[in-house]
Write a protein that holds these residues in place. Structure first.
Motif, PDB file in Angstrom:
ATOM      1  N   LYS A  25       0.801  -1.180   0.140  1.00 52.38           N
ATOM      2  CA  LYS A  25       0.076  -0.032   0.001  1.00 52.38           C
ATOM      3  C   LYS A  25       0.858   1.121  -0.193  1.00 52.38           C
ATOM      4  O   LYS A  25       1.564   1.577   1.020  1.00 52.38           O
ATOM      5  N   THR A  26       1.059   1.711  -1.217  1.00 52.87           N
ATOM      6  CA  THR A  26       2.025   2.835  -1.598  1.00 52.87           C
ATOM      7  C   THR A  26       1.404   4.203  -1.210  1.00 52.87           C
ATOM      8  O   THR A  26       0.585   4.414  -2.354  1.00 52.87           O
ATOM      9  N   CYS A  27       1.134   4.804  -0.237  1.00 54.33           N
ATOM     10  CA  CYS A  27       0.507   6.088  -0.048  1.00 54.33           C
ATOM     11  C   CYS A  27       1.172   7.060   0.762  1.00 54.33           C
ATOM     12  O   CYS A  27       1.945   6.546   1.823  1.00 54.33           O
ATOM     13  N   ASN A  28       0.758   8.284   0.678  1.00 51.38           N
ATOM     14  CA  ASN A  28       1.218   9.401   1.224  1.00 51.38           C
ATOM     15  C   ASN A  28       0.128   9.936   2.399  1.00 51.38           C
ATOM     16  O   ASN A  28       0.522  10.832   3.147  1.00 51.38           O
ATOM     17  N   TRP A  29      -0.806   9.193   2.478  1.00 54.47           N
ATOM     18  CA  TRP A  29      -1.899   9.341   3.618  1.00 54.47           C
ATOM     19  C   TRP A  29      -2.070   8.101   4.285  1.00 54.47           C
ATOM     20  O   TRP A  29      -1.607   6.847   3.633  1.00 54.47           O
ATOM     21  N   GLN A  35      -9.508   0.953   3.265  1.00 53.99           N
ATOM     22  CA  GLN A  35      -9.936  -0.417   3.281  1.00 53.99           C
ATOM     23  C   GLN A  35      -8.706  -1.370   2.935  1.00 53.99           C
ATOM     24  O   GLN A  35      -8.901  -2.297   2.803  1.00 53.99           O
ATOM     25  N   LEU A  36      -7.662  -0.630   2.804  1.00 55.88           N
ATOM     26  CA  LEU A  36      -6.338  -1.319   2.109  1.00 55.88           C
ATOM     27  C   LEU A  36      -5.551  -1.559   3.496  1.00 55.88           C
ATOM     28  O   LEU A  36      -4.355  -2.139   3.195  1.00 55.88           O
ATOM     29  N   GLY A  37      -5.875  -1.231   4.729  1.00 50.76           N
ATOM     30  CA  GLY A  37      -4.919  -1.505   5.959  1.00 50.76           C
ATOM     31  C   GLY A  37      -4.113  -0.223   5.869  1.00 50.76           C
ATOM     32  O   GLY A  37      -4.270   0.701   5.411  1.00 50.76           O
ATOM     33  N   ALA A 295      -4.554 -14.474   1.772  1.00 51.04           N
ATOM     34  CA  ALA A 295      -5.651 -13.924   2.014  1.00 51.04           C
ATOM     35  C   ALA A 295      -5.921 -13.787   3.510  1.00 51.04           C
ATOM     36  O   ALA A 295      -5.590 -14.690   4.110  1.00 51.04           O
ATOM     37  N   GLN A 296      -6.686 -12.878   3.936  1.00 51.21           N
ATOM     38  CA  GLN A 296      -7.032 -12.794   5.419  1.00 51.21           C
ATOM     39  C   GLN A 296      -8.605 -12.556   5.596  1.00 51.21           C
ATOM     40  O   GLN A 296      -9.078 -11.828   4.642  1.00 51.21           O
ATOM     41  N   VAL A 297      -9.074 -13.022   6.683  1.00 56.45           N
ATOM     42  CA  VAL A 297     -10.418 -12.526   7.019  1.00 56.45           C
ATOM     43  C   VAL A 297     -10.444 -11.460   8.076  1.00 56.45           C
ATOM     44  O   VAL A 297      -9.553 -11.670   9.002  1.00 56.45           O
ATOM     45  N   VAL A 298     -10.917 -10.239   8.026  1.00 54.13           N
ATOM     46  CA  VAL A 298     -10.969  -9.207   8.709  1.00 54.13           C
ATOM     47  C   VAL A 298     -12.347  -8.915   9.242  1.00 54.13           C
ATOM     48  O   VAL A 298     -13.329  -8.876   8.352  1.00 54.13           O
ATOM     49  N   ALA A 308      -6.481  -9.134   1.262  1.00 53.58           N
ATOM     50  CA  ALA A 308      -5.323  -9.526   0.683  1.00 53.58           C
ATOM     51  C   ALA A 308      -4.264  -9.553   2.119  1.00 53.58           C
ATOM     52  O   ALA A 308      -4.512  -8.831   3.009  1.00 53.58           O
ATOM     53  N   SER A 309      -3.619 -10.573   2.260  1.00 53.08           N
ATOM     54  CA  SER A 309      -3.006 -11.112   3.260  1.00 53.08           C
ATOM     55  C   SER A 309      -1.776  -9.980   3.785  1.00 53.08           C
ATOM     56  O   SER A 309      -1.775  -9.649   4.911  1.00 53.08           O
ATOM     57  N   PRO A 310      -1.173  -9.470   2.972  1.00 49.69           N
ATOM     58  CA  PRO A 310      -0.104  -8.355   3.327  1.00 49.69           C
ATOM     59  C   PRO A 310      -0.770  -7.122   3.997  1.00 49.69           C
ATOM     60  O   PRO A 310       0.056  -6.369   4.810  1.00 49.69           O
ATOM     61  N   ALA A 311      -2.097  -6.908   3.889  1.00 52.12           N
ATOM     62  CA  ALA A 311      -2.639  -5.642   4.201  1.00 52.12           C
ATOM     63  C   ALA A 311      -2.562  -5.704   5.802  1.00 52.12           C
ATOM     64  O   ALA A 311      -2.792  -6.694   6.482  1.00 52.12           O
ATOM     65  N   HIS A 312      -2.370  -4.606   6.575  1.00 57.94           N
ATOM     66  CA  HIS A 312      -2.112  -4.431   8.042  1.00 57.94           C
ATOM     67  C   HIS A 312      -3.203  -4.010   8.448  1.00 57.94           C
ATOM     68  O   HIS A 312      -3.508  -2.822   8.517  1.00 57.94           O
ATOM     69  N   TYR A 313      -4.121  -4.618   9.070  1.00 55.36           N
ATOM     70  CA  TYR A 313      -5.329  -4.248   9.934  1.00 55.36           C
ATOM     71  C   TYR A 313      -4.888  -4.422  11.538  1.00 55.36           C
ATOM     72  O   TYR A 313      -4.733  -5.508  12.048  1.00 55.36           O
TER      73      TYR A 313
END
Ligand code: SF4
Length: 315
Positions: A25-29, A35-37, A295-298, A308-313
């Motif tokens: 997740k390449t973001c400056n915010w 929704q992407l962690g 994948a992961q269930v959140v 997606a499993s690499p997303a950090h929640y």
């Protein structure tokens, strides 16, 4: 496919063929409702994260694989902030040469204060930036931006873009209960929107798993308040329903991962999407999704989402 997904049903763009030019997740915010962690780490670096020619080759293949009428819009919507791809302008122009379909860019708008970003986005038919706050304090609280970003840069960039841009400017306001759905916060957003003069204001609510577990959508009253205060061009955007196209992956599993990486799905939505497959295939896919570690269930908003499993929640 690695960079192209869908078409997926979109609240504004019908059946939308997605182009994702960024690694998750390449973001400056680091928005509280993302929704992407979480954005770990935040980055404000523009670069060619993926080779632009590879991206365009996939777009060409995807456009050829679909019948006319299957796709309403081609949409740049990244696993992060789309304008961080250094060749975004080139990519938009190439897509416009490949198809007559309209091209949209979903962006947080934070880099529009830069003239080169405004020039790059000018080739798109619609640009959908975000404005969730009407003051710097709330902006930092909701969007949690990179230190190089500021509320002044955001709003001045949006107004400068409006003055130059001929396409449709649809500003998104994501409402979070108790943060920006109050009368005071909404009046401040309305004042900030004044010089931006968007063609439309889209009032959204979190309907995918928000990264922060405490984030709640506004209640009905909050939505109506926003609709009333944000002016005539404001409209409530309800969650989309429609079909997800799973034909783009090498296997059913890869196709599902391709979508949930950019677009986490409610479990019932995922099962509905898989209804054309045999129950044995569905069971095998869900089991493999869980077992593969891809994948992961959140659990958020009282619902199970597949992501997606690499997303950090955080829990
Ligand atoms: S919602 Fe968009 S802008 Fe906000 S953190 Fe997520 S990807 Fe970045």
């Amino acid at each position: 496919m690695k960079y192209v997904f869908g078409p997926v049903p979109s609240r504004r763009l019908g059946q939308s063929l997605g182009i994702d030019p960024l690694p998750l997740k390449t973001c400056n915010w680091n928005c509280v409702y993302c929704q992407l962690g979480r954005s770990l780490p935040l980055t404000n670096q523009r670069r060619e994260y993926f080779p632009r020619k590879e991206i365009i080759t996939e777009v060409e293949q995807a456009l050829k694989a679909h019948a006319p009428g299957d796709i309403d819009w081609v949409t740049f919507v990244g696993s992060g902030e789309t304008t961080l791809h250094a060749s975004l302008g080139w990519l938009i122009r190439q897509v416009k040469e490949l198809t007559h379909l309209p091209v949209a860019v979903i962006t947080n708008g934070s880099l529009l204060y830069l003239p080169e970003i405004r020039r790059e986005l000018s080739a798109a038919d619609a640009v959908l930036p975000s404005l969730d706050a009407g003051n710097a304090r709330l902006y930092r609280k909701i969007n949690r931006p990179h230190p190089e970003m500021s509320f002044k840069r955001l709003t001045e960039g949006l107004a400068a873009f409006r003055n130059e841009y001929q396409g449709k400017l649809w500003v998104e306001v994501m409402l979070v209960r108790g943060l920006n759905d109050t009368e005071e916060a909404l009046h401040e957003i309305a004042a900030a929107l004044d010089p931006i003069r968007p063609d439309e204001v889209h009032i959204l609510q979190p309907d995918r798993p928000p990264v922060e577990p405490w984030v709640q959508p506004p209640d009905e009253e909050g939505l109506l308040r926003a609709r009333a205060i944000l002016g005539e061009v404001a409209r409530l955007i309800h969650p989309a329903c429609g079909s997800f196209d799973l034909s783009g992956g090498e296997s059913l599993l890869e196709a599902v991962i391709g979508i949930i990486t950019r677009h986490p799905m409610r479990e019932d939505e995922l099962i509905e999407t898989l209804k054309h497959y045999s129950p044995a295939d569905v069971l095998a896919t869900l089991t493999e999704l869980e077992k593969s570690g891809k994948a992961q269930v959140v659990e958020r908003l009282g619902t199970r989402f597949w992501s997606a499993s690499p997303a950090h929640y955080p829990e």
